[in-house]
Design an enzyme around this catalytic site. Structure first.
Site, mmCIF file in Angstrom:
data_model
loop_
_atom_site.group_PDB
_atom_site.id
_atom_site.type_symbol
_atom_site.label_atom_id
_atom_site.label_comp_id
_atom_site.label_asym_id
_atom_site.label_seq_id
_atom_site.Cartn_x
_atom_site.Cartn_y
_atom_site.Cartn_z
ATOM 1 N N LYS A 86 0.812 -1.217 0.000
ATOM 2 C CA LYS A 86 0.000 0.000 0.000
ATOM 3 C C LYS A 86 0.852 1.277 0.000
ATOM 4 O O LYS A 86 2.049 1.241 0.284
ATOM 5 C CB LYS A 86 -0.933 -0.021 1.211
ATOM 6 C CG LYS A 86 -1.946 -1.164 1.171
ATOM 7 C CD LYS A 86 -2.814 -1.138 2.416
ATOM 8 C CE LYS A 86 -3.818 -2.261 2.445
ATOM 9 N NZ LYS A 86 -4.646 -2.207 3.671
ATOM 10 N N PHE B 148 -15.885 3.805 7.198
ATOM 11 C CA PHE B 148 -14.495 4.094 6.856
ATOM 12 C C PHE B 148 -14.211 4.048 5.356
ATOM 13 O O PHE B 148 -13.100 4.363 4.923
ATOM 14 C CB PHE B 148 -13.543 3.130 7.587
ATOM 15 C CG PHE B 148 -13.760 1.682 7.243
ATOM 16 C CD1 PHE B 148 -13.244 1.125 6.073
ATOM 17 C CD2 PHE B 148 -14.472 0.859 8.102
ATOM 18 C CE1 PHE B 148 -13.434 -0.212 5.764
ATOM 19 C CE2 PHE B 148 -14.674 -0.488 7.805
ATOM 20 C CZ PHE B 148 -14.149 -1.017 6.622
ATOM 21 N N ARG C 114 -0.775 -14.263 4.117
ATOM 22 C CA ARG C 114 -1.525 -13.672 5.233
ATOM 23 C C ARG C 114 -0.789 -13.895 6.564
ATOM 24 O O ARG C 114 -0.788 -13.033 7.434
ATOM 25 C CB ARG C 114 -2.954 -14.190 5.256
ATOM 26 C CG ARG C 114 -3.748 -13.622 4.054
ATOM 27 C CD ARG C 114 -5.166 -14.101 4.000
ATOM 28 N NE ARG C 114 -5.969 -13.572 5.080
ATOM 29 C CZ ARG C 114 -6.505 -12.343 5.111
ATOM 30 N NH1 ARG C 114 -6.298 -11.503 4.122
ATOM 31 N NH2 ARG C 114 -7.257 -11.973 6.131
ATOM 32 N N THR D 240 -4.651 -7.676 10.885
ATOM 33 C CA THR D 240 -5.030 -6.422 10.228
ATOM 34 C C THR D 240 -4.670 -5.194 11.053
ATOM 35 O O THR D 240 -4.207 -4.199 10.513
ATOM 36 C CB THR D 240 -6.546 -6.421 9.929
ATOM 37 O OG1 THR D 240 -6.845 -7.565 9.137
ATOM 38 C CG2 THR D 240 -6.957 -5.177 9.177
ATOM 39 N N ARG E 46 3.210 -6.378 9.355
ATOM 40 C CA ARG E 46 2.449 -5.373 10.108
ATOM 41 C C ARG E 46 2.941 -5.246 11.545
ATOM 42 O O ARG E 46 2.975 -4.153 12.103
ATOM 43 C CB ARG E 46 0.966 -5.702 10.073
ATOM 44 C CG ARG E 46 0.361 -5.541 8.685
ATOM 45 C CD ARG E 46 -1.058 -6.040 8.659
ATOM 46 N NE ARG E 46 -1.693 -5.850 7.367
ATOM 47 C CZ ARG E 46 -2.614 -6.665 6.882
ATOM 48 N NH1 ARG E 46 -3.014 -7.715 7.583
ATOM 49 N NH2 ARG E 46 -3.148 -6.430 5.700
ATOM 50 N N ASN F 143 -2.067 -0.073 6.950
ATOM 51 C CA ASN F 143 -1.419 -1.248 7.525
ATOM 52 C C ASN F 143 -0.491 -1.961 6.544
ATOM 53 O O ASN F 143 -0.297 -3.161 6.620
ATOM 54 C CB ASN F 143 -2.461 -2.206 8.115
ATOM 55 C CG ASN F 143 -3.403 -2.755 7.069
ATOM 56 O OD1 ASN F 143 -3.267 -2.487 5.872
ATOM 57 N ND2 ASN F 143 -4.365 -3.543 7.502
ATOM 58 N N HIS G 107 -1.980 -5.602 1.619
ATOM 59 C CA HIS G 107 -3.243 -6.326 1.472
ATOM 60 C C HIS G 107 -2.910 -7.664 0.850
ATOM 61 O O HIS G 107 -2.077 -7.748 -0.055
ATOM 62 C CB HIS G 107 -4.201 -5.581 0.539
ATOM 63 C CG HIS G 107 -5.306 -6.458 0.025
ATOM 64 N ND1 HIS G 107 -6.448 -6.704 0.752
ATOM 65 C CD2 HIS G 107 -5.413 -7.199 -1.119
ATOM 66 C CE1 HIS G 107 -7.216 -7.545 0.061
ATOM 67 N NE2 HIS G 107 -6.613 -7.849 -1.069
#
EC number: 2.7.4.6
Length: 139
Positions: free
Chosen positions: A10, A58, A86, A92, A104, A114, A117
Site C-alpha cells: 500500500k 471508513f 496472510r 489487520t 504489520r 497497515n 493487502h
C-alpha cells in the site's frame, strides 16, 4: 497444489521505503512473484477492489488512502500462497493483532494504513487478480 494470491504493498509502505523489505520477505517465504507493477490506483479500481466495504463508515477514507500515491500490485504463486502471505502479513490491526516478526507487527502503526493487502480466499484472489491484472485472469 500451486495457488495464486493478489498482494498490494500500500501507499504507506511505499512512502516509508518498505517495498524492498516486503518483497524480500515474500521471496524468503518461498513464494514466487508472477507479476509486479508500481502504479497509482484509480478510483474505479479501488472502488471495485473494496466494494464489500462500500456501506461502512471508513469506506471514503479507505478509498482516499489507497489512491493517495503509488502502490505495488503483485501476483504471488506457491503452495497455499493465500495463507502463506496472510501469515507473513500479520493481523489487520498492526498494534493490537499483528505479532512481531510479521510485516504489520514489525512496521505497522495503525489499522487502515497497515502496509499490505493479501487476498483472503481463492475466490477473492481470482476476483482481485482479474481486477488488477486482467491479462492473468482465469475468470
Amino acid at each position: 497444489m500451486t495457488e495464486r494470491t493478489l498482494v498490494l504493498i500500500k501507499p504507506d509502505a511505499v512512502a516509508r521505503g518498505y517495498v524492498g523489505e516486503i518483497l524480500s520477505r515474500i521471496e524468503r517465504k518461498g513464494l514466487t512473484i508472477a507479476a509486479l507493477e508500481l502504479r497509482v490506483a484509480s478510483e474505479e479500481v479501488a472502488g471495485s477492489h473494496y466494494a464489500e466495504h462500500a456501506e461502512r463508515p471508513f469506506y471514503p477514507s479507505l478509498l482516499e488512502f489507497i489512491t493517495s500515491g503509488p502502490l505495488v500490485a503483485a501476483v504471488l504463486e506457491g503452495p497455499r500462497a493465500i495463507a502463506a502471505f496472510r501469515q507473513l502479513a500479520g493481523g489487520t490491526d498492526p498494534v493490537d493483532k499483528a505479532l512481531p516478526g510479521t510485516i504489520r507487527g514489525d512496521f505497522g502503526l495503525e489499522a487502515q494504513q497497515n502496509l499490505v493487502h493479501g487476498s483472503d480466499s481463492v475466490e477473492s484472489a481470482e476476483r482481485e487478480i482479474a481486477l488488477w491484472f486482467p491479462a492473468l485472469s482465469s475468470i
